[in-house]
Design an enzyme around this catalytic site. Structure first.
Site, mmCIF file in Angstrom:
data_model
loop_
_atom_site.group_PDB
_atom_site.id
_atom_site.type_symbol
_atom_site.label_atom_id
_atom_site.label_comp_id
_atom_site.label_asym_id
_atom_site.label_seq_id
_atom_site.Cartn_x
_atom_site.Cartn_y
_atom_site.Cartn_z
ATOM 1 N N GLY A 184 0.801 -1.211 0.000
ATOM 2 C CA GLY A 184 0.000 0.000 0.000
ATOM 3 C C GLY A 184 0.836 1.264 0.000
ATOM 4 O O GLY A 184 0.358 2.347 0.358
ATOM 5 N N GLU B 109 4.061 -7.101 -0.570
ATOM 6 C CA GLU B 109 3.286 -7.394 -1.769
ATOM 7 C C GLU B 109 2.920 -6.107 -2.507
ATOM 8 O O GLU B 109 1.745 -5.761 -2.662
ATOM 9 C CB GLU B 109 2.024 -8.174 -1.406
ATOM 10 C CG GLU B 109 1.201 -7.549 -0.299
ATOM 11 C CD GLU B 109 0.046 -8.411 0.148
ATOM 12 O OE1 GLU B 109 -1.077 -7.891 0.255
ATOM 13 O OE2 GLU B 109 0.267 -9.612 0.395
ATOM 14 N N PRO B 110 3.919 -5.369 -2.983
ATOM 15 C CA PRO B 110 3.639 -4.100 -3.673
ATOM 16 C C PRO B 110 3.053 -4.319 -5.064
ATOM 17 O O PRO B 110 3.449 -5.229 -5.787
ATOM 18 C CB PRO B 110 5.025 -3.462 -3.770
ATOM 19 C CG PRO B 110 5.956 -4.638 -3.830
ATOM 20 C CD PRO B 110 5.344 -5.679 -2.938
ATOM 21 N N GLY B 111 2.118 -3.490 -5.420
ATOM 22 C CA GLY B 111 1.556 -3.503 -6.773
ATOM 23 C C GLY B 111 1.726 -2.130 -7.372
ATOM 24 O O GLY B 111 2.578 -1.888 -8.236
ATOM 25 N N CYS C 281 -21.532 6.967 -22.924
ATOM 26 C CA CYS C 281 -22.824 7.641 -22.825
ATOM 27 C C CYS C 281 -23.288 7.764 -21.376
ATOM 28 O O CYS C 281 -24.441 7.525 -21.037
ATOM 29 C CB CYS C 281 -23.880 6.917 -23.665
ATOM 30 S SG CYS C 281 -24.238 5.256 -23.094
ATOM 31 N N GLU C 282 -22.360 8.072 -20.500
ATOM 32 C CA GLU C 282 -22.611 8.443 -19.121
ATOM 33 C C GLU C 282 -21.551 9.469 -18.757
ATOM 34 O O GLU C 282 -20.607 9.699 -19.517
ATOM 35 C CB GLU C 282 -22.491 7.224 -18.180
ATOM 36 C CG GLU C 282 -23.555 6.168 -18.365
ATOM 37 C CD GLU C 282 -23.441 5.052 -17.332
ATOM 38 O OE1 GLU C 282 -23.059 5.357 -16.191
ATOM 39 O OE2 GLU C 282 -23.731 3.903 -17.678
ATOM 40 N N ARG D 21 -10.378 4.786 -12.851
ATOM 41 C CA ARG D 21 -9.942 5.246 -11.532
ATOM 42 C C ARG D 21 -10.435 6.651 -11.162
ATOM 43 O O ARG D 21 -10.877 6.875 -10.034
ATOM 44 C CB ARG D 21 -8.418 5.194 -11.419
ATOM 45 C CG ARG D 21 -7.851 3.776 -11.470
ATOM 46 C CD ARG D 21 -6.361 3.747 -11.166
ATOM 47 N NE ARG D 21 -6.114 3.919 -9.749
ATOM 48 C CZ ARG D 21 -5.664 5.027 -9.207
ATOM 49 N NH1 ARG D 21 -5.385 6.081 -9.957
ATOM 50 N NH2 ARG D 21 -5.463 5.113 -7.901
ATOM 51 N N TYR E 97 -12.555 6.036 -7.979
ATOM 52 C CA TYR E 97 -11.855 6.366 -6.744
ATOM 53 C C TYR E 97 -11.704 7.864 -6.501
ATOM 54 O O TYR E 97 -11.237 8.277 -5.442
ATOM 55 C CB TYR E 97 -10.453 5.750 -6.737
ATOM 56 C CG TYR E 97 -10.416 4.242 -6.703
ATOM 57 C CD1 TYR E 97 -11.036 3.534 -5.687
ATOM 58 C CD2 TYR E 97 -9.742 3.526 -7.680
ATOM 59 C CE1 TYR E 97 -10.980 2.158 -5.643
ATOM 60 C CE2 TYR E 97 -9.679 2.139 -7.650
ATOM 61 C CZ TYR E 97 -10.301 1.464 -6.628
ATOM 62 O OH TYR E 97 -10.253 0.090 -6.587
ATOM 63 N N TYR F 268 -3.926 -0.560 -11.810
ATOM 64 C CA TYR F 268 -5.386 -0.556 -11.736
ATOM 65 C C TYR F 268 -6.012 0.302 -12.831
ATOM 66 O O TYR F 268 -7.011 0.977 -12.601
ATOM 67 C CB TYR F 268 -5.854 -0.094 -10.344
ATOM 68 C CG TYR F 268 -5.254 -0.923 -9.248
ATOM 69 C CD1 TYR F 268 -5.746 -2.202 -8.978
ATOM 70 C CD2 TYR F 268 -4.170 -0.471 -8.518
ATOM 71 C CE1 TYR F 268 -5.171 -2.994 -7.991
ATOM 72 C CE2 TYR F 268 -3.587 -1.252 -7.530
ATOM 73 C CZ TYR F 268 -4.096 -2.512 -7.274
ATOM 74 O OH TYR F 268 -3.525 -3.290 -6.307
#
Length: 401
Positions: free
Chosen positions: A218, A259-261, A328-329, A298, A302, A356
């Site tokens: 994180g 566990e880095p992403g 169309c939104e 994202r 988010y 992501y």
């Protein structure tokens, strides 16, 4: 990467286009390993949900990484990319017991975060090594959507339920070889992370045959100019000192795992999109691009902010634009953002598009997913072809009615 390189790739491979810089991924990986160089047994498990292209997996494998996976399909992709089962950890949430069994049968490290599953698995497979994911009830990130350590989180076994865990372990005689935590993304204060680490150490003391401690990840990366980020170097010094002391107290050598992403791939990614239209309304100038939240969700999902640059006119006079997509939104990437003057046909570049982004893409509005390119040694390698109409039809069956 330079704007001229990105423009060349857009011309060569078309757009929209995802581009990943191999050197930046390697830099971030080496930065993390250097910060913890005094730990004898360090293991980096790349959280592949961030970006799961098999060429990216292979690149990280060559750097020495293991894999953190959350589905059996991710496990299968990791094996396909060349990872051996012992280099993969499986940390699911809410999956079926059968899926956990199937992954365990592959020889992959299992990580369980549910009391009932733990008891069921221990009773049926007591000799299979199992890691336990705890919930430390520490919210390290600033966004509740990406913080998983708070008290109402669906992830992990509460630290207040450790007596239940110990009872299950005693009754089943199961093999617990690791303890894991993950507080969430965008860690702003390493002292909070270190506080959560003490909870992990306290939990670990109650298990006598551990092989590793997994501190999750994180780590925050900067998304804009002067943005704060996790101080990996300071964390390395402080957590290494504490880990080595605990290792001595525990009486055996342990592996320290992360566990880095996002930390590894976010800044390496660029998303390129062409401007279809510049539209002036009574109060706003819209720059509409040939993409939408089907490719990059994202900002809408988010509320995240990506730096957007007009690489076709980098020295142009800055104006205020609201950058929107063709879905169309409402799919707004940026509101009233200062960007070098935009014309129809210009290429806009979204930074921090490695994590992501493509992995959350969809075919909404029946749009094709974009291509992906890996930039390495001054050359662009196509690592995913752009979808075609045939891809939309694949697996569909037209029934004669």
């Amino acid at each position: 990467m330079q704007p001229k390189d990105l423009l060349y790739l857009a011309e060569q491979f078309g757009n929209p286009l995802y581009v990943y810089d191999a050197d930046k991924i390697a830099f971030q990986y080496n930065r993390l390993t250097t910060a913890f160089a005094k730990v004898e047994k360090l293991r980096i498990n790349y959280a592949m949900k961030a970006l799961s292209n098999i060429s990216i997996l292979k690149l990280l494998k060559n750097l020495g990484s293991g894999l953190d996976t959350v589905s059996i399909q991710e496990v299968q992709l990791g094996l396909h990319a060349g990872f051996t089962p012992d280099k993969i950890i499986f940390t699911p949430n809410g999956v079926s017991f059968e899926e956990i069994e199937e992954v365990a049968a592959m020889g992959v490290q299992i990580n369980i975060d549910n009391l009932s599953i733990l008891e069921h698995f221990g009773a049926k497979h007591p000799k299979v090594p199992v890691c336990i994911r705890i919930n430390p009830h520490v919210m390290a990130g600033g966004n509740e959507n990406i913080s998983v350590g708070h008290i109402d989180s669906k992830f992990g076994i509460s630290i207040y339920q450790i007596p239940h865990v110990l009872r299950i372990v005693e009754n089943t005689k199961m093999n617990i070889n690791g303890i894991h935590m993950h507080t969430g993304s965008d860690i702003l204060d390493i002292e909070v992370f270190l506080y959560a680490s003490e909870i992990l150490f306290d939990t670990a003391r109650q298990f006598k045959d551990l092989e590793f401690l997994d501190f999750g990840s994180g780590f925050k990366v900067p998304y804009k100019k002067d943005d704060i980020e996790t101080n990996i170097e300071e964390l390395g010094k402080k957590l290494t000192k504490r880990f080595l002391a605990f290792e001595k107290e525990y009486g055996r050598e342990l592996t320290l795992a992360f566990e880095p992403g996002k930390f590894l791939v976010s800044e390496a990614g660029y998303f390129l999109a062409k401007v279809n239209v510049v539209k002036q309304t009574t109060s706003t100038v819209f720059a509409g691009i040939d993409s939408g939240f089907n490719h990059l969700i994202r900002p809408m999902f988010y509320g995240s902010q990506h730096v957007i640059e007009n690489i076709s006119n980098p020295k142009g006079k800055e104006r205020f634009y609201t950058v929107v997509g063709y879905i169309c939104e409402t799919d707004t990437f940026a509101n009233n953002r200062r960007i070098a003057e935009i014309h129809e046909g210009d290429i806009l570049c979204f930074r921090n598009a490695g994590a992501y982004c493509f992995s959350m893409a969809s075919n909404y509005n029946s749009r094709f997913k974009p291509a992906e390119v890996l930039w390495k040694d001054g050359k662009g390698y196509l690592i995913r072809e752009r979808e075609t109409f045939d891809d939309l039809l694949q697996n569909q069956i037209m029934v004669e009615l």
